[in-house]
Write an enzyme that holds these catalytic residues in place. Sequence first.
Site, mmCIF file in Angstrom:
data_model
loop_
_atom_site.group_PDB
_atom_site.id
_atom_site.type_symbol
_atom_site.label_atom_id
_atom_site.label_comp_id
_atom_site.label_asym_id
_atom_site.label_seq_id
_atom_site.Cartn_x
_atom_site.Cartn_y
_atom_site.Cartn_z
ATOM 1 N N CYS A 18 -4.168 48.616 -41.057
ATOM 2 C CA CYS A 18 -4.401 49.618 -42.097
ATOM 3 C C CYS A 18 -4.551 48.974 -43.464
ATOM 4 O O CYS A 18 -5.281 49.476 -44.328
ATOM 5 C CB CYS A 18 -3.278 50.644 -42.110
ATOM 6 S SG CYS A 18 -1.625 49.934 -42.378
ATOM 7 N N HIS A 73 2.743 52.319 -43.168
ATOM 8 C CA HIS A 73 1.292 52.512 -43.171
ATOM 9 C C HIS A 73 0.778 52.486 -44.601
ATOM 10 O O HIS A 73 1.444 52.967 -45.525
ATOM 11 C CB HIS A 73 0.973 53.867 -42.522
ATOM 12 C CG HIS A 73 -0.482 54.082 -42.215
ATOM 13 N ND1 HIS A 73 -1.173 53.322 -41.296
ATOM 14 C CD2 HIS A 73 -1.366 54.998 -42.694
ATOM 15 C CE1 HIS A 73 -2.425 53.761 -41.216
ATOM 16 N NE2 HIS A 73 -2.568 54.765 -42.058
ATOM 17 N N ASN A 90 -6.239 58.465 -45.798
ATOM 18 C CA ASN A 90 -5.694 57.768 -44.641
ATOM 19 C C ASN A 90 -6.819 56.952 -43.995
ATOM 20 O O ASN A 90 -7.853 57.516 -43.622
ATOM 21 C CB ASN A 90 -5.136 58.793 -43.650
ATOM 22 C CG ASN A 90 -4.430 58.141 -42.476
ATOM 23 O OD1 ASN A 90 -4.404 56.927 -42.352
ATOM 24 N ND2 ASN A 90 -3.874 58.956 -41.599
#
Length: 724
Positions: A142, A297, A314
Amino acid sequence: MLDEIADLLERSQFLLSLGKVDQGKKTCLEAVKKLNDLSKKDSDIPRNVIKEVSQYALKVYDSNMTTNDKIIWLNSKVNKETIYPVLRFGGLSSTDQLFSKEHEEEELLLPINAKYEKINDSTWSLNHTDLINLYQDKLSNCSFVSSFLSLVHSGNESKLFDIITPHGPSEYYNVSLRFNGAVRKVTIDNKLPILGDKSRSITIRSSSDQNLFWPALIEKAYLKVMGQGYSFEGSNMASDTYTLTGWIPEIIYIKDGRMPNTNYELCKKYGHLTSLGIGTGKISKQLSEKTGFISNHDYVLLKGMENEDLTIINPWLENEDCRKIIHNNRNELFQFNYLYVNWDMDSIFKYKTTINFIYNGQGLDTKPQFTISNPTDEPQDMWVFLERFISKNDAAVISMDLYESGFKVISPDQYNSLSVGKVTNSHFDLLRITMEPNSSKTLLVNCSITTSMSLTLFNNVSSELGLTRAKAKYGKVVKFDDEWDFTNGGGENTYSTYLKNPQFDIEVTDSTDVFITLESNQVSTFHMFYWNEQDKNKSMREFKSGDLLIDPPYLSGTQSCHLNHLEPGFYRIICSCRDPETRDKFKLSVYHCEGEIKISKVINPLGLFMERITFDWNNMNRNKIPFSLKTYQNKLSFHIQHSSNNFTKAEKVVTYRPNMRASIFSLDTSQPVKVNEEWNNSIYGIFFDCQINNPGNFVLLVERFEPGVGTVEINFGCNNRLYI
């Protein structure tokens, strides 16, 4: 042929950095010969290119490598790969297509259900829509995908596009990534991993153009550097953006769920943020389902530096519900721990200087220390950036401390501490400094492993303003290594055993400034007394506060003291721990400027030959100890101590001790040799000396003021052997 020449020049500089000068120059000569051959042939390669490369090759052969360059080339070995810095020849670089070559590589580690396939049909475009639709799927990266998306959203997609060459179908690609102190050329082939389930991906992909593969090729080069292949365990967004762009990373901790206002103020002041992200900490499964935020994350932060709600993207796309824009109150960030920032330093500062070094600091005085100066009459903002190079032992922490002085720091309390850096396990650390006019400061680097590092100073003063190794204020030092053990661990001066502690004679020849340190892992200190030359190597017999020159408190770790203009003469230092049961090593150091200072440990203070005897009072008030001497000119010293606990532990000042005295008589003549009529109940015991010129038999008479109980220990010392 240019690819072979570039390869030879790279290997030449790597060999030179290893100190293999003959091999390095021989390899460089091979490159020069090939260049000569190339210049004599008709070729599509422009003549000015050949000329530029020839000039570069001659510089490599003739020049002596600086330490900065050596460290950069030495750190080309990364995770079993040799990844050299990008070579530049005027307007050209070794990543250009003219220098491309075939490259056999070991494929990166893959999951079981994936295999490599060549990329035949690929889109090489900068279509903004396709790029903002990039997403993370099966791979836990990520941080990388968020970095990519942040750069696209900030309008820097062309900067990403420029780091990979060529821009079209090829068997091999060169990707320019910044790590280990330089922009380095990472060569990869055109194979990417494909999963059995074609609807899922292990690489970065675009949801609007499944043939947009150049971001995945950059990702492959990045994973090659990281060393874990497609089993990547993650990084952080600020670090990954630095690797992609060279923009300086900063990680700011989010406290109490509120966006830090300090960074907003910096943004308003400098206005050159280039990338923003935000990262969660560890979140439970239940809380993750409730809030919609993913544990550990990274997210792209599009909006929210000012007093407004945050807009977050995201990077992960597992289904349509995962990839979404999130609006969140800037004061309700309780699931977020980190704010990731990258700065375009070229837009903030005019000048920068870099120093590369190998960190191998064990003690404070061996850690890398640098002087930062502001020679102007105006305050100046300066930023310092520290990079820890990637190494085999990559689990480490770093920090930077700042001191008021400009001189080398010997002890943490020597100078005023302006900033104690927060420890981070990142590869990077950033420190902002406002330098007062005509001032200097000392920067100290900390690291938990031996490794190579790079330190860069950014400023708007001058290109000549740089980092210099901090110099010691004291040009001379005398050091003594010792330890407290069961024979000399005496404890603090309120214990009866204090005088057993290690004692040192200090001789000063010239008036000088002195800085004394006691390094240990214990709660300890040192006392320094005025001393007489005739008492050199004689044990101290009482704690005379009137002679006390230094009386620092007991502290944990390093203890230090500064003395201005210490006059010539003799001094005594006693090193002690607070606890008499301590057993550990220590180092005593005396730093000074002028003349000469000598340190000698006091050894066998009572005499060359030692004897020891104990007895119990048993409600008596006197005891006789016979002894014999068989030589002439005998110098004797006696130390007599009382204990209420049979010397099982040291006693404190408040413990009862009887008044005692001692005398010596001749057994051969029944005449007194030395009679002592004074009583003494000192916590350290009683001492007395005696000169006996002839051999014979004698008796030591020990008395106490009134009958009682307890144990007496007597230590005899003599320059000749004595017999009890």
